[in-house]
Design a protein around this motif. Structure first.
Motif, PDB file in Angstrom:
ATOM      1  N   LEU A  33       0.832  -1.198   0.000  1.00  9.62           N
ATOM      2  CA  LEU A  33       0.000   0.000   0.000  1.00  9.62           C
ATOM      3  C   LEU A  33       0.867   1.249   0.000  1.00  9.62           C
ATOM      4  N   VAL A  34       1.879   1.286   0.862  1.00 11.01           N
ATOM      5  CA  VAL A  34       2.790   2.426   0.910  1.00 11.01           C
ATOM      6  C   VAL A  34       3.516   2.582  -0.425  1.00 11.01           C
ATOM      7  N   ALA A  35       4.006   1.474  -0.976  1.00  5.22           N
ATOM      8  CA  ALA A  35       4.771   1.538  -2.220  1.00  5.22           C
ATOM      9  C   ALA A  35       3.928   2.074  -3.373  1.00  5.22           C
ATOM     10  N   PHE A  36       2.686   1.635  -3.473  1.00  5.94           N
ATOM     11  CA  PHE A  36       1.823   2.131  -4.540  1.00  5.94           C
ATOM     12  C   PHE A  36       1.459   3.603  -4.318  1.00  5.94           C
ATOM     13  N   LEU A  37       1.266   4.014  -3.071  1.00  2.00           N
ATOM     14  CA  LEU A  37       0.987   5.419  -2.801  1.00  2.00           C
ATOM     15  C   LEU A  37       2.185   6.293  -3.158  1.00  2.00           C
ATOM     16  N   VAL A  38       3.383   5.827  -2.849  1.00  2.00           N
ATOM     17  CA  VAL A  38       4.590   6.552  -3.234  1.00  2.00           C
ATOM     18  C   VAL A  38       4.640   6.723  -4.750  1.00  2.00           C
ATOM     19  N   ALA A  39       4.366   5.634  -5.470  1.00  5.10           N
ATOM     20  CA  ALA A  39       4.383   5.700  -6.933  1.00  5.10           C
ATOM     21  C   ALA A  39       3.342   6.688  -7.450  1.00  5.10           C
ATOM     22  N   ALA A  40       2.134   6.613  -6.927  1.00  4.71           N
ATOM     23  CA  ALA A  40       1.061   7.479  -7.406  1.00  4.71           C
ATOM     24  C   ALA A  40       1.359   8.950  -7.133  1.00  4.71           C
ATOM     25  N   ASN A  41       1.975   9.245  -5.996  1.00  9.56           N
ATOM     26  CA  ASN A  41       2.193  10.631  -5.594  1.00  9.56           C
ATOM     27  C   ASN A  41       3.409  11.279  -6.244  1.00  9.56           C
ATOM     28  N   GLN A  42       4.386  10.469  -6.701  1.00 12.79           N
ATOM     29  CA  GLN A  42       5.658  11.039  -7.133  1.00 12.79           C
ATOM     30  C   GLN A  42       5.987  10.814  -8.605  1.00 12.79           C
ATOM     31  N   PHE A  43       5.254   9.952  -9.306  1.00 14.13           N
ATOM     32  CA  PHE A  43       5.728   9.542 -10.626  1.00 14.13           C
ATOM     33  C   PHE A  43       5.726  10.665 -11.651  1.00 14.13           C
ATOM     34  N   ARG A  44       4.757  11.567 -11.592  1.00 10.62           N
ATOM     35  CA  ARG A  44       4.678  12.585 -12.642  1.00 10.62           C
ATOM     36  C   ARG A  44       5.942  13.429 -12.716  1.00 10.62           C
ATOM     37  N   ALA A  45       6.466  13.815 -11.582  1.00  9.18           N
ATOM     38  CA  ALA A  45       7.663  14.653 -11.581  1.00  9.18           C
ATOM     39  C   ALA A  45       8.925  13.865 -11.923  1.00  9.18           C
ATOM     40  N   LEU A  46       8.951  12.582 -11.588  1.00  6.60           N
ATOM     41  CA  LEU A  46      10.178  11.800 -11.737  1.00  6.60           C
ATOM     42  C   LEU A  46      10.248  11.052 -13.059  1.00  6.60           C
ATOM     43  N   ILE A  47       9.200  10.268 -13.382  1.00  6.31           N
ATOM     44  CA  ILE A  47       9.270   9.414 -14.564  1.00  6.31           C
ATOM     45  C   ILE A  47       8.064   9.577 -15.484  1.00  6.31           C
ATOM     46  N   GLY A  48       7.200  10.533 -15.200  1.00  7.03           N
ATOM     47  CA  GLY A  48       6.046  10.767 -16.054  1.00  7.03           C
ATOM     48  C   GLY A  48       6.449  11.273 -17.430  1.00  7.03           C
ATOM     49  N   SER A  49       5.490  11.458 -18.288  1.00  6.41           N
ATOM     50  CA  SER A  49       5.783  11.878 -19.662  1.00  6.41           C
ATOM     51  C   SER A  49       6.462  13.240 -19.706  1.00  6.41           C
ATOM     52  N   ARG A  50       6.280  14.052 -18.660  1.00  9.31           N
ATOM     53  CA  ARG A  50       6.963  15.345 -18.557  1.00  9.31           C
ATOM     54  C   ARG A  50       7.932  15.354 -17.385  1.00  9.31           C
ATOM     55  N   GLY A  51       8.354  14.157 -16.940  1.00  5.82           N
ATOM     56  CA  GLY A  51       9.201  14.033 -15.766  1.00  5.82           C
ATOM     57  C   GLY A  51      10.680  14.162 -16.072  1.00  5.82           C
ATOM     58  N   LEU A  52      11.490  13.985 -15.031  1.00  5.92           N
ATOM     59  CA  LEU A  52      12.936  14.153 -15.155  1.00  5.92           C
ATOM     60  C   LEU A  52      13.573  13.065 -16.005  1.00  5.92           C
ATOM     61  N   THR A  53      13.073  11.848 -15.906  1.00  7.50           N
ATOM     62  CA  THR A  53      13.547  10.746 -16.762  1.00  7.50           C
ATOM     63  C   THR A  53      12.312  10.014 -17.275  1.00  7.50           C
ATOM     64  N   PRO A  54      11.718  10.485 -18.345  1.00  8.15           N
ATOM     65  CA  PRO A  54      10.410   9.998 -18.783  1.00  8.15           C
ATOM     66  C   PRO A  54      10.401   8.523 -19.164  1.00  8.15           C
ATOM     67  N   VAL A  55       9.335   7.837 -18.762  1.00  6.27           N
ATOM     68  CA  VAL A  55       9.164   6.435 -19.127  1.00  6.27           C
ATOM     69  C   VAL A  55       9.165   6.228 -20.636  1.00  6.27           C
ATOM     70  N   PRO A  56       8.470   7.046 -21.439  1.00  4.19           N
ATOM     71  CA  PRO A  56       8.477   6.800 -22.888  1.00  4.19           C
ATOM     72  C   PRO A  56       9.879   6.760 -23.487  1.00  4.19           C
ATOM     73  N   SER A  57      10.773   7.608 -23.022  1.00  2.36           N
ATOM     74  CA  SER A  57      12.149   7.586 -23.529  1.00  2.36           C
ATOM     75  C   SER A  57      12.861   6.307 -23.111  1.00  2.36           C
ATOM     76  N   PHE A  58      12.576   5.859 -21.894  1.00  3.58           N
ATOM     77  CA  PHE A  58      13.221   4.638 -21.391  1.00  3.58           C
ATOM     78  C   PHE A  58      12.777   3.414 -22.179  1.00  3.58           C
ATOM     79  N   VAL A  59      11.480   3.236 -22.360  1.00  2.00           N
ATOM     80  CA  VAL A  59      10.990   2.029 -23.040  1.00  2.00           C
ATOM     81  C   VAL A  59      11.351   2.045 -24.519  1.00  2.00           C
ATOM     82  N   ALA A  60      11.649   3.214 -25.060  1.00  2.00           N
ATOM     83  CA  ALA A  60      12.051   3.295 -26.461  1.00  2.00           C
ATOM     84  C   ALA A  60      13.446   2.732 -26.678  1.00  2.00           C
ATOM     85  N   ARG A  61      14.272   2.739 -25.639  1.00  2.18           N
ATOM     86  CA  ARG A  61      15.654   2.259 -25.811  1.00  2.18           C
ATOM     87  C   ARG A  61      15.954   0.966 -25.074  1.00  2.18           C
ATOM     88  N   VAL A  62      15.082   0.545 -24.163  1.00 10.61           N
ATOM     89  CA  VAL A  62      15.317  -0.677 -23.389  1.00 10.61           C
ATOM     90  C   VAL A  62      14.248  -1.699 -23.763  1.00 10.61           C
TER      91      VAL A  62
END
Length: 481
Positions: free
Chosen positions: A26-55
């Motif tokens: 529960l804590v882990a999912f809440l952490v993900a929900a609350n922080q992902f946009r700034a960190l790995i969201g599409s407009r985040g510091l290290t966006p998921v779309p860029s990651f999945v495009a190369r890995v």
């Protein structure tokens, strides 16, 4: 087969494992929900779309290789949190066995999808630990089945590797662990001190040496007792649980300590909990459960244990190797991993302080939620909640390479006043509009002495070292997306 499968006398232990693991999920999912946009969201510091495009998918299996959007990520995180909450209050255990397993499998798959695209933000050992234990939890059964003895042994095997691996990495690593002096520094220089860390640091040095010696016994000797008959196994587990609670008081280590506690209770027999009057009134815990369960489940549990045994070859080789590494996954599903922490202990504390100014105004400091900033800021209690940005900033202070490429991107987000990024901070010193310049300054911190604290009320003393990132404007940092 049933006689070798059903573990009589561990119903309360299984209950506590399942409810405790659900709480961590529960804590882990809440952490993900609350922080992902700034960190790995599409407009985040290290966006998921860029990651999945190369890995490729085979290197990091994740739902988000199929499709990514911030809305989908949020749906996965909040769905996982909902399932975890239902499991925590006991709903999942009351379902038919197949549905119980499905709920646990969905939580595991959802969190695996998050971790495998989380990049550096999810590179901590407790992520793999949650996934490894979460996978085993799929097969722990429900209220109508007896605790499966092979799976309880598999949980002890995880605890053994967690404790023994941590003990070995210390003994082989920093000499201060062998001369018993590491706690002269650790409470002050750990990644995120807690509200009691100042007092722990000020304990007499002979007591610090006793703490280190006791840690070696707990991590290098007692793990072998987990596989001895009761009451030895349970007594060893109780000591490990108490040690982990001591660590909970001394600092913020996300859910690492709580996962170790969850694993520890799996080895403690029901008689101990009955003596403490814990769980005896719970029908699920008190039930001797209706036998070994269906044959298909029994066979599946044995297959899973065999799989764990086969996948343990790499981690065992790592344990016995003189080149032991910490916190490594040997398969992309994080099924069997190696663990360890603090193979080296820093002797002085460095912190990155981010400052901004508007026009020719004064430089104002951005305060983070958990990591030290203002010298008057007493460390707070956040664990098991994980402040991912705060933790990575600690690593950046040790080596700027940890901030590549996201640190300068973070500065840009502050220059544009990005709301998701500002949510990760305690306060915004520029409420009327973003600054025109920002910089990152490196400081050396230490806890104040007792006399300094009485005189000033400060918890920290700090000295400026240098600019880590000189002042930049929006024109100096291009948009990376």
């Amino acid at each position: 087969m049933g006689a070798w499968f059903a573990a009589d006398g561990y119903n309360i232990g299984r209950l506590l494992v399942q409810r405790g693991l659900a709480a961590v999920y529960l804590v882990a999912f809440l952490v993900a929900a609350n922080q992902f946009r700034a960190l790995i969201g599409s407009r985040g510091l290290t966006p998921v779309p860029s990651f999945v495009a190369r890995v490729p998918f085979k290197r990091s299996p994740s739902l988000f290789h199929w499709r990514y959007s911030d809305r989908l990520f949020a749906a996965v995180a909040w769905s996982g949190a909902t399932l975890a909450a239902l499991t925590l209050v006991g709903v999942t255990a009351r379902l038919p066995l197949a549905l119980t397993m499905l709920v646990w499998a969905l939580m595991w798959a959802a969190y695996l999808s998050i971790v495998n695209v989380g990049q550096r933000w999810y590179g901590f050992g407790w992520e793999s630990l949650l996934l490894e234990v979460g996978f085993l939890a799929i097969f722990l059964g429900n209220a109508d089945t007896a605790p499966p003895w092979p799976l309880l042994l598999a949980l002890r095997w995880v605890l053994f590797r967690l404790e023994f691996g941590a003990g070995l990495i210390k003994w082989r690593g920093d000499p201060c662990w062998r001369d018993l002096t590491c706690l002269y520094f650790h409470h002050e220089t750990q990644p995120m001190p807690g509200p009691l860390s100042w007092w722990f640091h000020r304990l007499p040095r002979p007591l610090h040496r006793v703490e280190v010696a006791a840690n070696h016994v707990t991590q290098l000797v007692l793990p072998f007792g987990l596989f001895l008959p009761q009451p030895v196994a349970g007594a060893c587990a109780v000591v490990m649980v108490v040690t982990q609670l001591w660590l909970v008081l001394s600092g913020n280590f996300s859910w690492l300590n709580w996962m170790a506690i969850v694993l520890g209770v799996s080895a403690i027999p029901d008689g101990f909990w009955a003596w403490l009057r814990i769980g005896t009134g719970d029908g699920y815990a008190a039930a001797s459960a209706g036998g070994a369960g269906p044959l298909w489940w029994v066979v599946l549990c044995w297959v899973v244990v065999a799989l764990v045994a086969a996948l343990s070859i790499g981690p065992v080789r790592n344990l016995v190797s003189s080149h032991q590494v910490m916190n490594r996954s040997f398969d992309p599903l994080h099924l069997v991993n190696t663990y360890g922490a603090f193979g080296s202990v820093t002797r002085d504390r460095r912190e990155v302080v981010i400052e901004g100014r508007a026009g020719d105004g004064p430089w104002l400091e951005y305060e983070f939620k958990g990591k030290p900033g203002s010298v008057r800021g007493r460390p707070g209690q956040f664990a098991p909640y994980h402040l991912r940005l705060d933790w990575l900033m600690w690593f950046v202070a040790i080596s700027p390479s940890y901030g590549e490429p996201w640190l300068t991107r973070l500065l840009r987000q502050l220059l544009v006043g990005d709301p998701a990024t500002l949510k990760l901070l305690r306060d915004n010193p520029f409420p009327d509009g973003p600054p025109t310049e920002v910089r990152a300054v490196l400081y050396r911190y230490r806890f104040t002495t007792r006399d300094e604290h009485r005189a000033t009320g400060d918890w920290w003393h700090r000295e400026r070292i240098r600019d880590l990132v000189p002042a930049v404007t929006l024109a100096d940092v291009p948009d990376w997306r």
